[in-house]
Each structure stands twice: as C-alpha cells, then as structure tokens.
Design an enzyme around this catalytic site. Sequence first.
Site, PDB file in Angstrom:
ATOM      1  N   LYS A  50       0.780  -1.124  -0.094  1.00  0.00           N
ATOM      2  CA  LYS A  50       0.063   0.112  -0.106  1.00  0.00           C
ATOM      3  C   LYS A  50       0.936   1.378   0.062  1.00  0.00           C
ATOM      4  O   LYS A  50       2.155   0.995   0.328  1.00  0.00           O
ATOM      5  CB  LYS A  50      -0.945   0.090   1.283  1.00  0.00           C
ATOM      6  CG  LYS A  50      -1.907  -1.071   1.338  1.00  0.00           C
ATOM      7  CD  LYS A  50      -3.033  -1.326   0.326  1.00  0.00           C
ATOM      8  CE  LYS A  50      -3.827  -2.505   0.641  1.00  0.00           C
ATOM      9  NZ  LYS A  50      -4.851  -2.570  -0.202  1.00  0.00           N
ATOM     10  N   LYS A 102      -2.202   1.373  -2.726  1.00  0.00           N
ATOM     11  CA  LYS A 102      -2.441   0.377  -4.095  1.00  0.00           C
ATOM     12  C   LYS A 102      -1.585   0.511  -5.126  1.00  0.00           C
ATOM     13  O   LYS A 102      -0.835  -0.269  -5.732  1.00  0.00           O
ATOM     14  CB  LYS A 102      -3.907   0.507  -4.297  1.00  0.00           C
ATOM     15  CG  LYS A 102      -5.037   0.023  -3.151  1.00  0.00           C
ATOM     16  CD  LYS A 102      -6.295  -0.039  -3.953  1.00  0.00           C
ATOM     17  CE  LYS A 102      -7.293  -0.729  -2.884  1.00  0.00           C
ATOM     18  NZ  LYS A 102      -8.106  -1.784  -3.350  1.00  0.00           N
ATOM     19  N   ASP A 106      -1.074  -5.160  -5.517  1.00  0.00           N
ATOM     20  CA  ASP A 106      -2.507  -5.019  -5.272  1.00  0.00           C
ATOM     21  C   ASP A 106      -3.444  -5.073  -6.594  1.00  0.00           C
ATOM     22  O   ASP A 106      -2.832  -5.495  -7.671  1.00  0.00           O
ATOM     23  CB  ASP A 106      -3.026  -3.447  -4.729  1.00  0.00           C
ATOM     24  CG  ASP A 106      -4.145  -3.486  -3.436  1.00  0.00           C
ATOM     25  OD1 ASP A 106      -3.868  -2.733  -2.618  1.00  0.00           O
ATOM     26  OD2 ASP A 106      -4.943  -4.270  -3.808  1.00  0.00           O
ATOM     27  N   GLU A 107      -4.710  -5.300  -6.536  1.00  0.00           N
ATOM     28  CA  GLU A 107      -5.495  -5.685  -7.650  1.00  0.00           C
ATOM     29  C   GLU A 107      -5.454  -4.762  -8.839  1.00  0.00           C
ATOM     30  O   GLU A 107      -5.609  -5.022  -9.968  1.00  0.00           O
ATOM     31  CB  GLU A 107      -6.830  -6.071  -7.400  1.00  0.00           C
ATOM     32  CG  GLU A 107      -7.935  -4.783  -7.119  1.00  0.00           C
ATOM     33  CD  GLU A 107      -7.720  -4.379  -5.639  1.00  0.00           C
ATOM     34  OE1 GLU A 107      -8.266  -3.311  -5.259  1.00  0.00           O
ATOM     35  OE2 GLU A 107      -7.085  -5.039  -5.034  1.00  0.00           O
ATOM     36  N   GLY A 134      -8.569  -8.050   3.763  1.00  0.00           N
ATOM     37  CA  GLY A 134      -9.632  -7.005   3.720  1.00  0.00           C
ATOM     38  C   GLY A 134      -9.932  -6.487   5.046  1.00  0.00           C
ATOM     39  O   GLY A 134     -11.115  -7.268   5.744  1.00  0.00           O
ATOM     40  N   LYS A 140     -13.495  -5.791   6.451  1.00  0.00           N
ATOM     41  CA  LYS A 140     -14.188  -4.815   5.911  1.00  0.00           C
ATOM     42  C   LYS A 140     -15.191  -5.016   4.893  1.00  0.00           C
ATOM     43  O   LYS A 140     -15.875  -4.091   4.213  1.00  0.00           O
ATOM     44  CB  LYS A 140     -13.121  -3.612   5.287  1.00  0.00           C
ATOM     45  CG  LYS A 140     -12.420  -4.218   4.262  1.00  0.00           C
ATOM     46  CD  LYS A 140     -11.528  -3.029   3.603  1.00  0.00           C
ATOM     47  CE  LYS A 140     -10.694  -3.301   2.332  1.00  0.00           C
ATOM     48  NZ  LYS A 140      -9.771  -2.322   1.992  1.00  0.00           N
ATOM     49  N   GLN A 146      -4.069 -11.924   5.006  1.00  0.00           N
ATOM     50  CA  GLN A 146      -3.191 -10.865   4.492  1.00  0.00           C
ATOM     51  C   GLN A 146      -3.770  -9.501   5.225  1.00  0.00           C
ATOM     52  O   GLN A 146      -4.840  -9.379   5.344  1.00  0.00           O
ATOM     53  CB  GLN A 146      -3.686 -10.732   2.803  1.00  0.00           C
ATOM     54  CG  GLN A 146      -3.194 -11.742   2.241  1.00  0.00           C
ATOM     55  CD  GLN A 146      -3.225 -11.696   0.676  1.00  0.00           C
ATOM     56  OE1 GLN A 146      -2.834 -12.406   0.047  1.00  0.00           O
ATOM     57  NE2 GLN A 146      -4.322 -10.744   0.229  1.00  0.00           N
ATOM     58  N   PHE A 147      -2.718  -8.521   5.519  1.00  0.00           N
ATOM     59  CA  PHE A 147      -2.975  -7.414   6.126  1.00  0.00           C
ATOM     60  C   PHE A 147      -2.404  -6.208   5.152  1.00  0.00           C
ATOM     61  O   PHE A 147      -1.116  -6.151   5.084  1.00  0.00           O
ATOM     62  CB  PHE A 147      -2.371  -7.502   7.402  1.00  0.00           C
ATOM     63  CG  PHE A 147      -2.702  -8.556   8.301  1.00  0.00           C
ATOM     64  CD1 PHE A 147      -2.084 -10.027   7.960  1.00  0.00           C
ATOM     65  CD2 PHE A 147      -3.587  -8.426   9.407  1.00  0.00           C
ATOM     66  CE1 PHE A 147      -2.417 -10.715   8.844  1.00  0.00           C
ATOM     67  CE2 PHE A 147      -3.983  -9.647   9.994  1.00  0.00           C
ATOM     68  CZ  PHE A 147      -3.390 -10.892   9.935  1.00  0.00           C
ATOM     69  N   GLY A 205      -3.696  -2.694   4.962  1.00  0.00           N
ATOM     70  CA  GLY A 205      -3.651  -1.412   6.114  1.00  0.00           C
ATOM     71  C   GLY A 205      -3.065  -1.663   7.331  1.00  0.00           C
ATOM     72  O   GLY A 205      -2.473  -1.094   8.122  1.00  0.00           O
ATOM     73  N   HIS A 218      -9.293 -15.596  -2.695  1.00  0.00           N
ATOM     74  CA  HIS A 218      -9.824 -14.661  -1.528  1.00  0.00           C
ATOM     75  C   HIS A 218     -11.176 -15.191  -1.547  1.00  0.00           C
ATOM     76  O   HIS A 218     -11.851 -15.612  -2.617  1.00  0.00           O
ATOM     77  CB  HIS A 218      -9.809 -13.261  -2.065  1.00  0.00           C
ATOM     78  CG  HIS A 218      -8.492 -12.550  -2.385  1.00  0.00           C
ATOM     79  ND1 HIS A 218      -8.367 -11.326  -1.422  1.00  0.00           N
ATOM     80  CD2 HIS A 218      -7.247 -12.800  -2.993  1.00  0.00           C
ATOM     81  CE1 HIS A 218      -7.202 -11.255  -1.747  1.00  0.00           C
ATOM     82  NE2 HIS A 218      -6.701 -11.808  -2.350  1.00  0.00           N
ATOM     83  N   HIS A 246      -7.258 -13.365  -7.083  1.00  0.00           N
ATOM     84  CA  HIS A 246      -8.033 -12.204  -6.780  1.00  0.00           C
ATOM     85  C   HIS A 246      -9.323 -11.936  -7.371  1.00  0.00           C
ATOM     86  O   HIS A 246      -9.337 -12.282  -8.585  1.00  0.00           O
ATOM     87  CB  HIS A 246      -7.034 -10.877  -6.698  1.00  0.00           C
ATOM     88  CG  HIS A 246      -7.645  -9.786  -5.878  1.00  0.00           C
ATOM     89  ND1 HIS A 246      -8.962  -9.238  -6.357  1.00  0.00           N
ATOM     90  CD2 HIS A 246      -7.074  -9.048  -4.751  1.00  0.00           C
ATOM     91  CE1 HIS A 246      -8.793  -8.332  -5.149  1.00  0.00           C
ATOM     92  NE2 HIS A 246      -7.830  -8.078  -4.204  1.00  0.00           N
ATOM     93  N   LYS A 251       2.272  -9.314  -1.757  1.00  0.00           N
ATOM     94  CA  LYS A 251       1.752  -9.219  -3.221  1.00  0.00           C
ATOM     95  C   LYS A 251       1.328  -7.732  -3.693  1.00  0.00           C
ATOM     96  O   LYS A 251       1.214  -6.919  -3.094  1.00  0.00           O
ATOM     97  CB  LYS A 251       0.261  -9.896  -3.107  1.00  0.00           C
ATOM     98  CG  LYS A 251      -0.826  -9.498  -2.231  1.00  0.00           C
ATOM     99  CD  LYS A 251      -2.042 -10.237  -2.096  1.00  0.00           C
ATOM    100  CE  LYS A 251      -2.990 -10.133  -3.338  1.00  0.00           C
ATOM    101  NZ  LYS A 251      -3.748  -8.730  -3.585  1.00  0.00           N
TER     102      LYS A 251
HETATM  103  C1  CAP Z   1      -7.044  -5.672   1.296  1.00  0.00           C
HETATM  104  C2  CAP Z   1      -7.095  -5.581  -0.396  1.00  0.00           C
HETATM  105  C3  CAP Z   1      -7.796  -6.588  -0.935  1.00  0.00           C
HETATM  106  C4  CAP Z   1      -9.126  -7.016  -0.329  1.00  0.00           C
HETATM  107  C5  CAP Z   1     -10.013  -7.578  -1.601  1.00  0.00           C
HETATM  108  C6  CAP Z   1      -7.765  -4.100  -0.759  1.00  0.00           C
HETATM  109  O1  CAP Z   1      -6.345  -4.289   1.836  1.00  0.00           O
HETATM  110  O2  CAP Z   1      -5.963  -5.286  -0.889  1.00  0.00           O
HETATM  111  O3  CAP Z   1      -7.945  -6.276  -2.332  1.00  0.00           O
HETATM  112  O4  CAP Z   1      -8.919  -7.906   0.555  1.00  0.00           O
HETATM  113  O5  CAP Z   1     -11.158  -8.143  -1.013  1.00  0.00           O
HETATM  114  O6  CAP Z   1      -7.514  -3.532  -1.684  1.00  0.00           O
HETATM  115  O7  CAP Z   1      -8.952  -3.897  -0.172  1.00  0.00           O
HETATM  116  P1  CAP Z   1      -6.558  -4.181   3.223  1.00  0.00           P
HETATM  117  P2  CAP Z   1     -11.491  -9.764  -0.562  1.00  0.00           P
HETATM  118  O8  CAP Z   1      -5.894  -5.071   4.203  1.00  0.00           O
HETATM  119  O9  CAP Z   1      -5.790  -2.774   3.440  1.00  0.00           O
HETATM  120  O10 CAP Z   1      -7.771  -4.022   3.568  1.00  0.00           O
HETATM  121  O11 CAP Z   1     -10.358 -10.288  -0.037  1.00  0.00           O
HETATM  122  O12 CAP Z   1     -12.734  -9.569   0.277  1.00  0.00           O
HETATM  123  O13 CAP Z   1     -11.622 -10.182  -2.083  1.00  0.00           O
HETATM  124 MG    MG Z   2      -6.345  -5.027  -2.729  1.00  0.00          MG
END
Ligand code: CAP
Ligand code: MG
Length: 425
Positions: A151, A153, A179-180, A353, A309, A374-375, A377, A302, A269, A177
């Site tokens: 982060k 992202k 980010d998406e 998340g 969140k 996964q963490f 934030g 995932h 993802h 990893k």
């Molecule tokens: C988490 C994350 C992931 C989400 C995807 C985000 O970041 O990188 O993409 O977990 O959701 O961009 O939100 P944080 P899911 O740890 O900072 O929240 O796993 O439900 O598909």
């Molecule tokens: Mg993400």
Amino acid sequence: MVDYLDLDYTPNEKDLIVMYNVEKAPNCESLEKVCEEIAKESSIGTWTEIKTLSADIAARLKPSTFYIDSENQIIKIAYTEDLFEADNMSQILSAIAGNIFGMKVLTNLRLIDISFPKKIIEKYKGPKFGIEGIKNLLNIENRPILGTIVKPKVGLNEKQHAAVCKQAWEGGLDIVKDDENLTNMVFNKFEKRITETLRERDQVEHNSGEKKIYMPNITAKVSTMKKRADFVHDLGGEYVMVDILTVGFSALQEIRDYLDNKDMVIHAHRAMHAAFTRNEKHGITMLALAKIMRLLGMDQLHTGTIIGKMEGTRQEVIDTNKVITLSHIKGNNLTMLDQDWKHIKPTLPVASGGLSPLHVPQLIDILGNNMIFQFGGGCHGHPDGTYSGAKAIHQAVEASLDNIEIAEYAKSHIELRRALEKWDK
Ligand code: CAP
Ligand code: MG
C-alpha cells in the site's frame, strides 16, 4: 410439447446439477412455470414452441427440474453432459449462468451451487500445488501463512515498492503481493518492479534463511499475461496473481494450461465478484464461483474474513472454504450440492480486507490455520511503519497459537503494543 419438469427424475452420474434460488415475477402463474422457462432458456428451448426442435433432440438433451422446494423457493435442475463442451467453462456458464438472469418471468434468480459430473471434472487439472504443495513450498506447517499487500495500492515507484516488500519480509511476513489494480503503470513499470522486488526477496531469504514469496499481478490480455509470467519465472519468481473475474474464465483456463510446466502458484484475486455475488436474491454465490475457480486450477483464492471490511457472512465464508478444501462434499438442500472432487487438489483460502493484528485470534479461531491471512492497512498502517506492522502481525499469531491473550503478549512485545494502541479503540 417438451416437459422440463420431472419430479420423479433421479439424476445420474452424467448429469451436471444446478441449485437455484428463484423468485418468480408477480405476473408469472407458478414456480413450476418459472422452472420450465429457466430449464428451457439454459438449454435447448426459447420463449415459444419451435418446429425445429425434434422429439429426438428433446429426448437426448432436455434438462429436468427434479426438485422444487416452494417454501424456500429453491429448485434443482439436472443437465445431461452432452449439453456442454466439457473443457470449455465459458460455454458451460453461458448456458447455466447466461440469459436466464435477465428473464421477465422472474424477479430474482440466484445460482447457489453447481455439481460437476465426472466427465467434466476429468477435463480439468485443478490446482497445480494445492494446500499441501504451497505449505511445502513455504516450509510452513502449523500456522497460517501471513502476507501483506503493498500500500498505497498504486503510486509507489519500483524501488519504493521493493523497499516496502523488504521491510515486510524482514518483519517476518511470508508473502507480499501487488494490489489488484497495480500492473504496468507509467510510474511503476512491471518488469523493473519485478526485478527490484525479487532482488530484495533473494537478499532477505539469504539473510533470514526463510522462504519469502512475492506475488506479482500479471493481469492483462492473455498474450501479455504469458509474457509477464515468463518474465517472473525467468527471474526466479514462483507465484503470479491474477484478477480472475476481470480477465475472464477462458483467459484463466489458458493461463492455467500455460503455467502447468512452469511450476508457478496461481493466486486468484476476486476483484468485481461482489457485483454478482453480494445480492442474496440475485446473481451467483461466492461458493459456486469458488468451485469454478478450484476446477480451473487456482491454487489460492480470496474467500472472505467474516470480521474484516468486506461483505460475507460467517456461513457463506465457512461453506465456501469447505467446498474448495475438502475432497468430498455432502450437500444439503439449501447452500451446497454433493461434489466428488476426484483428482482435483484443494485451493487454499485467503482471508483479506480490513484486517489488523487485533483480528488474528478470531481469524484463527473461526477459520483455522490452513489459511492465508493478508494485512494491507493492518501492516503499513502500523504507527511505526511496515517493518513494525509485520512484526506485530507475527507476534499476534505467536500469542494466539500459544493461547496467550494478545493484550498480555503485547506487554512484552512493543510492536504489538503499538498496534493495539492504534487499533484497539
Ligand atoms: C485488502 C485489499 C484486498 C481485499 C480484497 C484491498 O487491503 O488489498 O484487495 O482484501 O477483498 O485492496 O482492499 P486491506 P476480498 O488489508 O488494506 O484492507 O479479499 O474480500 O476479495
Ligand atoms: Mg487489494
């Protein structure tokens, strides 16, 4: 007149079975009528009787609605395997998850689960590594695998990205990893990022003696994804990450085949999934989507955190993790169907998340150790930065595995204490 309703029908091993939740439209005469329309539209029929549909075709291919629970509005339809091109997931979904969602005879339609027959299962390799393969690769046995997402992202340049990864690994995390939405950006070029980051990875592995993983996001058009996977592979990378829904089912099949002899783990993802998994009355369940992804060969997926969140009830997440990790699924008439996974290895669930070290005890208690946590934030948001964030996550896991309250453990572990100071509000 072809009859698509047969409550005396007993499915056989050649049938693909789909369980739907159906809300008929007020102007439609009955649930049975809707079942007929769904079965027709998802197979051989259309809105009116057609002269070109011979009795022979109907006898060979017509599906049967063999179960109707009018109280819960749940139906099951058996589709003979000849309706499908077995190794073409896009074709299968265009039938059982295609036009039917848009029909006026229903107000809502939810595809709850799909049970794949032997002939279809045999056409797929499934995950290359599976849970045991990944745990062996990372040399991790009795604890969850711990990771972070870089982060912000997007926004960091290549060197800054690699430096953040280094801190996370040195702080004790196993996986870092992309980010998406991070791919090949003007301010962060894919190849340079991979080069810088894998160099740091090698250094940390050398210094720590621990296995460290980087999951670069190769999401792009298929030809580019292949080139990017090759680039990662040639630099000693063992993982790729793909945004499974935005690349699409056929691209995933192509990438799984392409990576088969490269020994690369595929991290899936699910960005965009909630567009059709979230509405409990309409769309496709995450459980059904997860089963498709296991069959298509995703090693990690995932599936939700329950306590973080993102949306996803305890039952949904636990059921989803069950159908991607067990070899035999015993169905019920509400949330899942029987499934014999035969040679298909399990997919490792990923909880991600909105997670911080404070969530660790609950995560382990509810989801267990055969998981990736996964963490994002929850690591880079630590008051003292990424390295301390990683340490705090590891300390929370150590405490939980030893059944020590994290507040107690924090007394002698500064990073965890600082994390509690920030997030224990
Ligand atoms: C988490 C994350 C992931 C989400 C995807 C985000 O970041 O990188 O993409 O977990 O959701 O961009 O939100 P944080 P899911 O740890 O900072 O929240 O796993 O439900 O598909
Ligand atoms: Mg993400």
